[in-house]
Design a protein around this motif. Structure first.
Motif, mmCIF file in Angstrom:
data_model
loop_
_atom_site.group_PDB
_atom_site.id
_atom_site.type_symbol
_atom_site.label_atom_id
_atom_site.label_comp_id
_atom_site.label_asym_id
_atom_site.label_seq_id
_atom_site.Cartn_x
_atom_site.Cartn_y
_atom_site.Cartn_z
ATOM 1 N N ASN A 412 0.858 -1.182 0.000
ATOM 2 C CA ASN A 412 0.000 0.000 0.000
ATOM 3 C C ASN A 412 0.890 1.227 0.000
ATOM 4 O O ASN A 412 2.042 1.143 0.394
ATOM 5 C CB ASN A 412 -0.867 0.043 1.263
ATOM 6 C CG ASN A 412 -2.149 -0.736 1.093
ATOM 7 O OD1 ASN A 412 -2.255 -1.540 0.177
ATOM 8 N ND2 ASN A 412 -3.104 -0.522 1.966
ATOM 9 N N SER A 438 -1.919 -1.197 -3.924
ATOM 10 C CA SER A 438 -2.980 -0.190 -3.949
ATOM 11 C C SER A 438 -2.316 1.165 -3.857
ATOM 12 O O SER A 438 -1.527 1.412 -2.946
ATOM 13 C CB SER A 438 -3.913 -0.353 -2.754
ATOM 14 O OG SER A 438 -4.420 -1.653 -2.715
ATOM 15 N N GLY A 445 -0.623 4.554 3.291
ATOM 16 C CA GLY A 445 0.277 3.398 3.358
ATOM 17 C C GLY A 445 0.763 3.164 4.778
ATOM 18 O O GLY A 445 0.721 2.043 5.299
ATOM 19 N N ALA A 448 -1.939 1.705 6.842
ATOM 20 C CA ALA A 448 -2.169 0.279 6.541
ATOM 21 C C ALA A 448 -1.173 -0.587 7.300
ATOM 22 O O ALA A 448 -1.523 -1.668 7.796
ATOM 23 C CB ALA A 448 -2.065 0.037 5.041
ATOM 24 N N ALA A 454 -1.265 -4.230 5.502
ATOM 25 C CA ALA A 454 -0.332 -4.322 4.383
ATOM 26 C C ALA A 454 1.006 -4.809 4.902
ATOM 27 O O ALA A 454 1.309 -4.679 6.092
ATOM 28 C CB ALA A 454 -0.169 -2.954 3.709
#
Lengths: 646, 646
Positions: A412, A438, A445, A448, A454
């Motif tokens: 991410n 993504s 990010g 996540a 992630a």
């Protein structure tokens, strides 16, 4: 506006999908045809009648070993201390595996267990039991037994059973002919020239391949223009020649959506509108005894509607159940809002992070084919549910094998063009390893990683106070976790400009003064953080920037936007500008780094990733793009923050 | 005996399967070839390179609605109390869905939300936000983005993404050519005349279809006779023309098993014998840089070996992972003994009875193709396990969709020809309903009901003391359960005799006196109970009956056996004799009834079953066979026995 003869009908039904399907099935009266095909080429075909064996297999008593056939009763007294001698053609004959064992012989002794005395005399020291090492008649298949019921899909092994029992041809259902009619004035064939307002006709080819995949015989017609007479003509011809007719687009209630009126005129409409999002504007009708299905134009709506209604009809033709996708329990990474009163079909990305399958919705726009291409799973939210909360555990239908999902690295964060290359190189080394990425921006990010959704985040977040990238953000937002910040890339950020830089843009002041259309990035994107810093440094207010509110989610999207508008300017990385053949004015060097948990960094997956990053082949790939430098043998920064409160 | 020049080699290796596979993969150096195919016909093909989008989709700003394009900023003050008038081609233009929205227009207002004043003037009462109802350039696909990595198997939806981005052709892996060489003097082609000692060559066609199914290109050669020179010639030719060569049979260590020696002579043998049952005699070698796989002759061994070794090589060629079967936890209905030091592959029937998946092994004979055809699942017992106990919960690989298994009616017990017809009729009414039947005999059928392993048992058990069928047995063996005994068929039992009854057999005395070869049924079979009763009544001892010990598992098997031997006699039901065109001498009328739990009888499945039994179409099917009468509107006998001890 079009001067149409049909009244605009604004409201569609919201009929439950299952009700619409049951209803259309009752109206479906297929004329099923049987064809005989060679058993050797019957793979995947569906039996139309029960199949009975024509001969037994084996059709004689066959030796199952190399050795001798004997009369068991004459060997009963054989013993180590009482060897028995047998005479060839008198009380034994030689047989190899597969040879017939003729009467009165009724047992086989393996070659290993006999002693040759002379050419015609053997000695045995163990008795044979009756029928030992003999495959009796019909051991595998008995003549007249039913091999397959009707409705059986023939697999490779089934072809063995057919041939073994001398069934050389087999009655199977003919494949139902599904005629597909693409309509629309805006459509051009894929090989034709594109112009603004023109769209490539691709739904038809996708439909044809779905029909093929589901066991039908597709018949894709040419593009029919949006004129009632032409559509009427195409429908009449198709209904005469086909078992099922699919007409694409014109199924809604717009000014040029003639389809429903024409079907009503020529036959019956049973349903116009189902309670689903997307996929609502579906028409289910019948002309000349043939089912006609009007499917919406947006790809995702179209393909879902095809699966809901055309697949069951194809299966019904050959009297087989509709196959179901495997399912998986996943934890939702985000809250999902759903329409009350309608089923929602949400394409999901699924990652296996820290022992949990975590799923996040992809875009819900019905026009985005790639949301189906990229989906790992499909979440169906029933009509009575208005939404699901983050953390809820729900069941999704899998659209990819679970092994692929469970071994993929979930990436991410900020968009970078090298991530796809990294994925390709990973897969070259390990078939199951790949990156599911993504593009959510640097900050999302980091979040996540914090929430365990992630494995890796790509970030380029400039601290305006220190001028340093990433470290302050990681320390602030991931406090309390053991994190590794892995220096990855040095990249060049700069202005994306139309070829030749016609407005001579070099700074934010230029952009404000010349009223350029600025193409911004989403909140939390590193590139936006950089742009905001430039604004502050230049004392330019966001309200002075035309387009500041408009958000794109990747460098390539910004570049595509700039390419289409001579007054536009964007901010992004060099490779995206190069790919789109734009002018690029560099303004900053930045650090694009990878953030991951220490546990992932030390895992096998993590090690794989770092190995690939430092491999010569990946670096060569990156060099080919240009504008990058992979950080050579970096020192990963391990951040072990204690939570503030103990 | 064959006068071979090769030494007989008796012992095969017992190499672990995974080790043998890893080793052969290291020796596999495929020369991968790429071909470009039209995207429209690329279904199922595997990308050989990463695929990048050639154009964006949409490639212009497209209206997402029928309506008008406006400049958003000029609508901001619109309100119910402050309608704004717009002039055509000045500050609005008409657009339909899909039309281009040219600059400076940057928003679309739906047709529903405008009021026409005159042909060129409209009124709005709500502001438009910038970019509303516009699909921006690249909303779906952005030019230059990676659509697919290499190694991606193309699905229908992917063809949409390819065409939408104007990727008209796509580089995919050529399918690896797999040459299949059937060998054996005993083999004839399926259309040729069968004689004793001759077997139909069907493995080759099965292999070809597996290869096709797995994405390879099969090349099936003619039958090669068992002569070293011919085999050598065929192998040399094949290795030059193919990516992988499969040679069938001759892979063991028998006197005519030349294959291993020839591969050794022409190239290298890496493995001869793997630690599996069945499937042990496998050869893995290499000639002229091409992998050669020697596969055993028995069908089950052959197909398993193909899956273990050929499928991974095909996948390796296109660099894709080997798909796995879904798995299921099942409870074992029987104890299973397994070979220590070897993996056992056991074909299983699975039934969903009383909320539990219960699995029972099918025959383990490697020559029985039908054991794979009939298998619902495959149980793999690892080498270190010597067996599993009844009731153990184990994981099986599914060979049929779970929905089929979970909805099937599990039928155990005595064999009757009408059961298959019942299954066909059930399926006609409900796609998922069918009968999975095991011919285990009446007594074993009762036991299966007792243990909750079957839904229905077919029984015809004569009480020698009362002369009554079934009731006493059910009361004795199913005490404590609520059971329904459903009167089903009246059938005729009699002697099966060669055409014309050459030995003039009419009684058990005749069979004993004339030393006929009697073909008996297994212990617990109703027909055997009847025969034993006849023996007792006639005071004939079992030792006086030749063949008494030999057991067949169905009426058809007995009939097939009698048909092959002029000295044979069997006991069984009329329709089987009729199917095999045998002489039939009736000796008894019997009741063949169905036993089930009361709960099943009252379930939807149970009701379905009874409905079908009493349907005109089923009765017509039964009548066509002959020798039967379906009991008309019978009164089911409900037996509610209390357990003896409270």
């Amino acid at each position: 506006m079009g001067r149409t003869t049909y009244k605009r009908k604004i409201y569609l039904q919201d009929k439950p999908r299952q009700e619409a399907l049951s209803e259309i099935l009752t109206h479906y009266a297929p004329v099923r045809k049987v064809e005989w095909v060679d058993s050797t080429s019957a793979l995947g075909r569906i039996t139309a009648e029960p199949i009975f064996a024509k001969v037994s297999m084996p059709h004689y008593h066959a030796s199952a070993m190399d050795g001798i056939a004997v009369i068991a009763e004459k060997t009963f007294h054989a013993h180590e201390k009482n060897p028995i001698q047998l005479k060839r053609n008198e009380n034994f004959i030689y047989v190899d595996t597969g040879h017939a064992v003729p009467g009165p012989y009724n047992a086989v002794i393996m070659i290993e267990n006999i002693e040759e005395i002379d050419e015609d005399t053997l000695e045995i020291i163990e008795p044979a039991s009756p029928w030992q090492h003999i495959r009796p008649i019909g051991e595998d298949i008995v003549q007249e037994e039913m091999l397959f019921p009707p409705g059986h899909t023939i697999r490779p092994v089934d072809i063995g059973a057919l041939l073994a029992s001398k069934t050389l041809q087999v009655p199977v259902w003919k494949k139902p002919v599904v005629t597909i009619i693409p309509t629309g004035n805006e459509l051009v064939q894929p090989h034709e020239q594109l112009a603004p307002g023109r769209l490539i006709e691709f739904n038809g080819s996708v439909f044809a391949n779905y029909v093929l995949d589901w066991g039908g015989e597709p018949n894709l017609t040419g593009i029919v223009v949006d004129e009632p007479e032409k559509i009427r003509e195409a429908l009449l011809k198709a209904t005469e020649e086909s078992d099922i007719v699919v007409i694409n687009a014109g199924s809604s209630a717009g000014s040029k959506d003639y389809t429903v009126h024409i079907i009503e005129e020529l036959g019956d409409v049973f349903t116009h509108g189902v309670a689903t999002r997307p996929g609502k504007p579906v028409i289910l009708g019948k002309i000349n005894g043939t089912i006609v299905i009007g499917v919406p134009g947006y790809p995702v709506s179209a393909y879902l509607a095809l699966e809901w209604f055309v697949r069951p009809l194809i299966c019904e033709y050959s009297h087989t159940p509709v196959p179901k996708r495997p399912t998986l329990q996943v934890k939702l990474g985000r809250r999902i809002v759903s329409t009350m009163g309608a089923e929602d079909f949400i394409r999901m990305n699924i990652g296996f992070v820290e022992g949990t399958y975590v799923a996040n919705p992809l875009t819900r726009a019905a026009g985005v084919t790639m949301s189906l291409v990229r989906a790992d799973g499909l979440l169906v939210i029933p009509p009575e549910i208005s939404g699901l909360e983050q953390g809820d555990v729900v069941e999704v239908e899998l659209m990819r094998p679970l092994e692929e999902i469970s071994q993929a690295i979930v990436f991410n964060g900020s968009h970078d063009l090298t991530i796809d290359l990294l994925s390709v190189q990973l897969k070259k080394r390990n078939l199951y390893r790949k990156i599911i990425s993504s593009h959510v921006g640097s900050m999302a990010g980091l979040m996540a990683i914090k929430k365990g959704e992630a494995h890796v985040a790509g970030v380029h977040l400039l601290d305006p106070e220190t001028g340093e990238y990433n470290t302050t953000y990681v320390k602030r937002f991931l406090a309390g976790q053991d994190i590794v910040l892995y220096p990855f890339l040095k990249r060049k950020q700069g202005w994306f400009l139309p070829k030749g830089n016609p407005l001579n843009i070099e700074s934010v002041q230029d952009i404000a003064e010349k009223k350029c259309d600025f193409v911004n990035r989403q909140k939390g994107a590193g590139t936006r953080v950089l742009f905001d810093k430039l604004l502050r440094e230049s004392n330019v207010n966001t309200s002075e920037i035309v387009g500041y509110q408009r958000e794109m989610f990747s460098h390539l999207s910004v570049a595509a936007e700039v390419k289409s508008n001579n007054n536009a300017v964007g901010l992004g990385i060099f490779p995206a500008a190069k790919a789109m053949e734009l002018e690029f004015v560099p303004i900053a060097d930045e650090d694009y780094d990878l953030v991951m948990t220490k546990a992932f960094f030390e895992s096998e997956q993590g090690k794989n990733l770092i190995e690939v990053i430092q491999s010569a082949s990946f670096k060569a790939d990156v060099e080919k793009i240009g504008g990058y430098a992979v950080v050579e043998n970096p020192t990963p920064l391990v951040i072990t923050s204690k939570p503030e409160v103990e």
